[in-house]
Design a protein around this motif. Structure first.
Motif, short mmCIF file in Angstrom:
data_model
loop_
_atom_site.label_atom_id
_atom_site.label_comp_id
_atom_site.label_asym_id
_atom_site.label_seq_id
_atom_site.Cartn_x
_atom_site.Cartn_y
_atom_site.Cartn_z
N ASP A 172 -13.27 -4.87 0.65
CA ASP A 172 -14.15 -3.85 0.65
C ASP A 172 -13.99 -3.03 -0.79
O ASP A 172 -15.22 -2.80 -1.41
CB ASP A 172 -14.19 -2.62 1.59
CG ASP A 172 -14.44 -3.27 3.11
OD1 ASP A 172 -15.44 -4.26 3.31
OD2 ASP A 172 -13.84 -2.56 3.95
N ALA A 173 -12.89 -3.04 -1.34
CA ALA A 173 -12.61 -2.50 -2.76
C ALA A 173 -13.48 -3.38 -3.73
O ALA A 173 -14.20 -2.74 -4.45
CB ALA A 173 -11.10 -2.27 -2.93
N ILE A 174 -13.39 -4.57 -3.60
CA ILE A 174 -13.95 -5.46 -4.58
C ILE A 174 -15.46 -5.57 -4.53
O ILE A 174 -16.15 -5.63 -5.41
CB ILE A 174 -13.43 -6.83 -4.34
CG1 ILE A 174 -11.96 -7.01 -4.53
CG2 ILE A 174 -14.12 -8.05 -5.17
CD1 ILE A 174 -11.52 -6.91 -5.89
N VAL B 36 0.97 -1.10 -0.12
CA VAL B 36 0.09 -0.19 -0.10
C VAL B 36 0.96 1.32 -0.03
O VAL B 36 0.64 2.19 -0.45
CB VAL B 36 -0.75 -0.03 1.18
CG1 VAL B 36 -1.85 1.20 1.33
CG2 VAL B 36 -2.07 -1.29 1.04
N GLU B 37 2.09 1.41 0.65
CA GLU B 37 3.10 2.32 0.63
C GLU B 37 3.28 2.74 -0.58
O GLU B 37 3.38 3.81 -1.01
CB GLU B 37 3.98 2.34 1.73
CG GLU B 37 5.00 3.38 1.81
CD GLU B 37 6.13 3.18 2.51
OE1 GLU B 37 7.27 3.86 2.16
OE2 GLU B 37 6.12 2.16 3.65
N VAL C 92 -7.77 2.76 -2.02
CA VAL C 92 -6.88 1.83 -1.75
C VAL C 92 -5.40 2.12 -1.37
O VAL C 92 -5.02 1.82 -0.45
CB VAL C 92 -6.78 0.62 -2.69
CG1 VAL C 92 -5.76 -0.50 -2.42
CG2 VAL C 92 -8.24 -0.10 -2.85
N ALA C 93 -4.95 3.05 -2.18
CA ALA C 93 -3.62 3.60 -2.44
C ALA C 93 -3.48 4.43 -1.02
O ALA C 93 -2.45 4.50 -0.33
CB ALA C 93 -3.11 4.14 -3.38
N HIS C 94 -4.66 5.11 -0.72
CA HIS C 94 -4.71 5.79 0.60
C HIS C 94 -4.70 5.12 2.01
O HIS C 94 -4.34 5.75 2.86
CB HIS C 94 -5.89 6.96 0.41
CG HIS C 94 -5.62 8.05 1.60
ND1 HIS C 94 -6.56 7.88 2.98
CD2 HIS C 94 -5.36 9.03 1.86
CE1 HIS C 94 -6.27 8.77 3.60
NE2 HIS C 94 -5.64 9.56 3.08
N GLY C 95 -4.98 3.82 1.68
CA GLY C 95 -4.98 2.94 2.87
C GLY C 95 -6.26 2.91 3.74
O GLY C 95 -6.42 2.41 4.79
N THR C 96 -7.28 3.49 3.15
CA THR C 96 -8.59 3.59 4.03
C THR C 96 -9.65 2.67 3.37
O THR C 96 -10.77 2.85 3.93
CB THR C 96 -9.18 5.31 3.62
OG1 THR C 96 -9.35 5.42 2.17
CG2 THR C 96 -8.50 6.23 4.17
#
Length: 185
Positions: free
Chosen positions: A166-168, A94-95, A157-161
């Protein structure tokens, strides 16, 4: 050959040490080349964009070269299957994905994700939506809606939230909405 050595070294260091801690000198040492050679391939930001773009392109090429597999259980599953590898890749680190997203949003380094790779994914999504019964115009519009929702979800997702599951789930909602015409039959 040299370009690939530099990109491989950069990716390894970015993942092992973090983007911020990795320097051009470290990349050069890892690749066994000079710092000037690394810079001829690109600065750190350009290297990260290239790493992501190469991977994304490889997914599209592999799909184009693969024989058709079993039919998905639903139209939503078929579209999710097209997008899910990209979400999973972003979730690997993610980072690093956050750094990539920030670079792409700044617009200093061009990414194929907004041009050729975007069109490849939009075309794949449109084909899956057409297979779900949408006509050509609807499948094209729907594919763009799904694509832009996907980009927003990737940035989240990249923001980490947002967790991968949940994204799927959110992608499934968007795709279902597009296929059903917003719930209006």
């Amino acid at each position: 050959m040299t370009r690939q050595k530099v990109l491989t070294a950069a990716e390894r260091l970015f993942r092992d040490q973090g983007f911020g801690a990795t320097t051009v000198r470290k990349i050069a040492a890892e690749a066994g080349v000079s710092s000037g050679t690394v810079m001829s391939v690109g600065d750190k930001d350009a290297l990260l964009v290239a790493i992501f773009d190469i991977w994304i392109d490889a997914v599209h090429r592999a799909r184009a070269d693969e024989p058709a597999t079993a039919e998905p259980t639903s139209a939503v599953d078929g579209v999710v299957a097209l997008i899910e590898p990209f979400v999973r890749y972003f979730m690997l680190d993610v980072e690093l994905s956050r750094e990539y997203a920030a670079i792409v949003v700044r617009g200093v380094h061009e990414s194929e994700i907004f041009r050729r790779l975007a069109q490849s994914l939009i075309d794949e999504i449109a084909g899956a939506l057409a297979g779900a019964g949408l006509d050509e115009a609807e499948s094209g519009r729907g594919a763009r809606v799904v694509y832009f929702a996907y980009l927003g979800i990737l940035m989240t997702v990249a923001h980490g939230t947002l967790r991968e599951s949940d994204a799927i789930d959110q992608l499934r909602e968007v795709i279902g909405f597009v296929i059903t015409g917003g719930g209006q039959q």
